[in-house]
Design a protein around this motif. Structure first.
Motif, PDB file in Angstrom:
ATOM      1  N   GLU A   1      25.433  -4.605 -53.701  1.00  0.00           N
ATOM      2  CA  GLU A   1      23.992  -4.834 -53.839  1.00  0.00           C
ATOM      3  C   GLU A   1      23.210  -3.531 -53.842  1.00  0.00           C
ATOM      4  N   VAL A   2      23.657  -2.565 -53.019  1.00  0.00           N
ATOM      5  CA  VAL A   2      22.852  -1.358 -52.762  1.00  0.00           C
ATOM      6  C   VAL A   2      23.415  -0.123 -53.457  1.00  0.00           C
ATOM      7  N   GLY A   3      24.750   0.065 -53.377  1.00  0.00           N
ATOM      8  CA  GLY A   3      25.384   1.298 -53.832  1.00  0.00           C
ATOM      9  C   GLY A   3      25.873   2.074 -52.633  1.00  0.00           C
ATOM     10  N   GLY A   4      26.298   3.307 -52.836  1.00  0.00           N
ATOM     11  CA  GLY A   4      26.813   4.067 -51.704  1.00  0.00           C
ATOM     12  C   GLY A   4      27.277   5.453 -52.106  1.00  0.00           C
ATOM     13  N   ILE A   5      28.059   6.047 -51.220  1.00  0.00           N
ATOM     14  CA  ILE A   5      28.412   7.469 -51.389  1.00  0.00           C
ATOM     15  C   ILE A   5      29.850   7.714 -50.949  1.00  0.00           C
TER      16      ILE A   5
ATOM     17  N   GLY B   1      31.439   7.654 -35.070  1.00  0.00           N
ATOM     18  CA  GLY B   1      30.523   6.998 -36.016  1.00  0.00           C
ATOM     19  C   GLY B   1      29.814   7.954 -36.955  1.00  0.00           C
ATOM     20  N   LEU B   2      30.067   9.265 -36.834  1.00  0.00           N
ATOM     21  CA  LEU B   2      29.404  10.218 -37.729  1.00  0.00           C
ATOM     22  C   LEU B   2      30.280  10.530 -38.939  1.00  0.00           C
ATOM     23  N   TRP B   3      29.660  10.561 -40.106  1.00  0.00           N
ATOM     24  CA  TRP B   3      30.352  10.864 -41.364  1.00  0.00           C
ATOM     25  C   TRP B   3      29.632  12.017 -42.052  1.00  0.00           C
ATOM     26  N   GLN B   4      30.377  12.798 -42.826  1.00  0.00           N
ATOM     27  CA  GLN B   4      29.787  13.846 -43.656  1.00  0.00           C
ATOM     28  C   GLN B   4      29.576  13.288 -45.054  1.00  0.00           C
ATOM     29  N   ALA B   5      28.343  13.369 -45.528  1.00  0.00           N
ATOM     30  CA  ALA B   5      28.023  12.844 -46.864  1.00  0.00           C
ATOM     31  C   ALA B   5      28.525  13.794 -47.937  1.00  0.00           C
ATOM     32  N   GLN B   6      29.166  13.242 -48.954  1.00  0.00           N
ATOM     33  CA  GLN B   6      29.577  14.022 -50.119  1.00  0.00           C
ATOM     34  C   GLN B   6      28.854  13.460 -51.342  1.00  0.00           C
ATOM     35  N   THR B   7      29.278  13.879 -52.496  1.00  0.00           N
ATOM     36  CA  THR B   7      28.864  13.266 -53.756  1.00  0.00           C
ATOM     37  C   THR B   7      30.137  13.008 -54.560  1.00  0.00           C
ATOM     38  N   PRO B   8      30.119  12.132 -55.577  1.00  0.00           N
ATOM     39  CA  PRO B   8      28.984  11.412 -56.113  1.00  0.00           C
ATOM     40  C   PRO B   8      28.373  10.396 -55.147  1.00  0.00           C
ATOM     41  N   GLN B   9      27.058  10.182 -55.372  1.00  0.00           N
ATOM     42  CA  GLN B   9      26.322   9.130 -54.701  1.00  0.00           C
ATOM     43  C   GLN B   9      25.884   8.179 -55.803  1.00  0.00           C
TER      44      GLN B   9
ATOM     45  N   VAL C   1      14.227  14.971 -49.273  1.00  0.00           N
ATOM     46  CA  VAL C   1      15.563  14.555 -48.822  1.00  0.00           C
ATOM     47  C   VAL C   1      16.591  15.505 -49.409  1.00  0.00           C
ATOM     48  N   THR C   2      17.735  15.624 -48.724  1.00  0.00           N
ATOM     49  CA  THR C   2      18.778  16.511 -49.232  1.00  0.00           C
ATOM     50  C   THR C   2      19.892  15.740 -49.934  1.00  0.00           C
ATOM     51  N   ASP C   3      19.834  14.410 -49.885  1.00  0.00           N
ATOM     52  CA  ASP C   3      20.735  13.633 -50.744  1.00  0.00           C
ATOM     53  C   ASP C   3      20.048  12.336 -51.170  1.00  0.00           C
ATOM     54  N   GLU C   4      20.662  11.666 -52.141  1.00  0.00           N
ATOM     55  CA  GLU C   4      20.051  10.458 -52.711  1.00  0.00           C
ATOM     56  C   GLU C   4      20.047   9.326 -51.689  1.00  0.00           C
ATOM     57  N   ALA C   5      21.156   9.212 -50.926  1.00  0.00           N
ATOM     58  CA  ALA C   5      21.275   8.116 -49.963  1.00  0.00           C
ATOM     59  C   ALA C   5      20.101   8.118 -48.984  1.00  0.00           C
ATOM     60  N   SER C   6      19.639   9.306 -48.552  1.00  0.00           N
ATOM     61  CA  SER C   6      18.518   9.363 -47.598  1.00  0.00           C
ATOM     62  C   SER C   6      17.284   8.674 -48.156  1.00  0.00           C
TER      63      SER C   6
ATOM     64  N   ASP D   1      21.420   0.170 -64.817  1.00  0.00           N
ATOM     65  CA  ASP D   1      22.587   1.028 -64.993  1.00  0.00           C
ATOM     66  C   ASP D   1      22.905   1.754 -63.689  1.00  0.00           C
ATOM     67  N   TRP D   2      24.194   1.983 -63.473  1.00  0.00           N
ATOM     68  CA  TRP D   2      24.599   2.777 -62.309  1.00  0.00           C
ATOM     69  C   TRP D   2      24.505   4.252 -62.655  1.00  0.00           C
ATOM     70  N   VAL D   3      24.053   5.063 -61.715  1.00  0.00           N
ATOM     71  CA  VAL D   3      24.085   6.517 -61.924  1.00  0.00           C
ATOM     72  C   VAL D   3      24.829   7.161 -60.759  1.00  0.00           C
ATOM     73  N   LEU D   4      25.787   8.018 -61.112  1.00  0.00           N
ATOM     74  CA  LEU D   4      26.573   8.738 -60.107  1.00  0.00           C
ATOM     75  C   LEU D   4      26.039  10.170 -60.052  1.00  0.00           C
ATOM     76  N   VAL D   5      25.333  10.502 -58.991  1.00  0.00           N
ATOM     77  CA  VAL D   5      24.763  11.845 -58.854  1.00  0.00           C
ATOM     78  C   VAL D   5      25.790  12.732 -58.157  1.00  0.00           C
ATOM     79  N   HIS D   6      26.129  13.852 -58.805  1.00  0.00           N
ATOM     80  CA  HIS D   6      27.188  14.711 -58.253  1.00  0.00           C
ATOM     81  C   HIS D   6      26.767  16.176 -58.255  1.00  0.00           C
ATOM     82  N   ASP D   7      27.036  16.868 -57.155  1.00  0.00           N
ATOM     83  CA  ASP D   7      26.733  18.297 -57.039  1.00  0.00           C
ATOM     84  C   ASP D   7      27.560  19.128 -58.014  1.00  0.00           C
ATOM     85  N   ALA D   8      26.903  20.069 -58.674  1.00  0.00           N
ATOM     86  CA  ALA D   8      27.625  21.039 -59.508  1.00  0.00           C
ATOM     87  C   ALA D   8      28.604  21.841 -58.653  1.00  0.00           C
TER      88      ALA D   8
END
Ligand code: C5P
Length: 226
Positions: free
Chosen positions: A128-132, A158-166, A183-188, A100-107
């Motif tokens: 294959e992997v997922g993303g953010i 080349g720098l991006w700011q990570a958000q959520t959902p991940q 880690v401070t986010d799921e992607a890490s 199952d896919w899970v979308l993790v999102h900051d309150a």
């Protein structure tokens, strides 16, 4: 067929807001802050269940009326000492299927829209992997020395700011967080497995409410989108 679920870690204290009330419960456009993200996620027809991970000692959640979300909203009182621990505990208790896919999102990202969700799910459902969700860095970046003076200018390209959902497969994410808990986010955690999550272009409006001045901007955006 694999399902889509959302998981919202909301077990933090929001120390940077400097308020006695945990950040997820601060009043925002007439509701506790966490309401807005839960509303958007529960209104998304592709998402089957929205888990909200709360601190075991949370006494505020049940003081609000969540009945409009019905059974789609599932509170889990299993938050941990860090965001990563709260997500890992939530995945364990929710007993999702590994595929199952899970979308993790900051309150604390209340300005998420259906368009953001549709784009994330649309771009990643066959991945294959997922993303953010993320946005390319717009400002010039300075590194500070200990005296708060500029020691150098960092390359911005080349720098991006990570958000959520991940968005990741539940089994893969649980395994990743088990192996890499600082880690401070799921992607890490997924990156630490040697995988390369996709960056899905988002908007700066999906920002994280962190400082007191962010509340006004979030309220303006929420009122505009209504
Ligand atoms: O503090 P920060 O804004 O980085 O928190 C991001 C999200 O993680 C928030 O929704 C917060 O409630 C959650 N969190 C958590 N458990 C913790 C710390 C933070 O669920 N121990």
């Amino acid at each position: 067929m694999s399902e889509f679920h959302a998981l919202v870690p909301a077990a933090g204290f929001g120390a940077r807001m400097g308020n006695g009330l945990p950040k997820q419960y601060l009043p925002l456009a007439g509701k506790p802050m966490v309401f807005h993200a839960l509303d958007t996620l529960c209104s998304c027809p592709e998402i089957s269940t929205v888990f909200v991970v709360l601190a075991p000692e949370d006494t505020l959640f049940h003081t609000y009326d969540w009945s409009r979300f019905g059974d789609k909203l599932q509170p889990l009182f299993c938050g941990g000492a860090t965001r990563a621990e709260s997500v890992a505990n939530g995945l364990l208790v929710s007993e999702l299927e590994p595929d199952d896919w899970v979308l993790v999102h900051d309150a604390a990202r209340p300005c998420l829209t259906q368009a953001h969700l549709a784009k994330l799910i649309g771009e990643l459902r066959d991945d294959e992997v997922g993303g953010i969700l993320a946005v390319p860095v717009a400002d010039t970046l300075k590194r500070a020395d200990t005296g708060q003076r500029i020691s150098c200018t960092e390359e911005r390209a080349g720098l991006w700011q990570a958000q959520t959902p991940q968005m990741f497969r539940a089994g893969l994410l649980a395994q990743a967080l088990q192996q890499c808990s600082h880690v401070t986010d799921e992607a890490s955690a997924i990156e630490a497995l040697g995988l390369r999550p996709k960056l899905v272009l988002s908007e700066s409006s999906n920002f994280k409410v962190t400082y007191p001045q962010d509340l006004l901007l979030a309220e303006l955006l929420l009122n505009k989108n209504r």
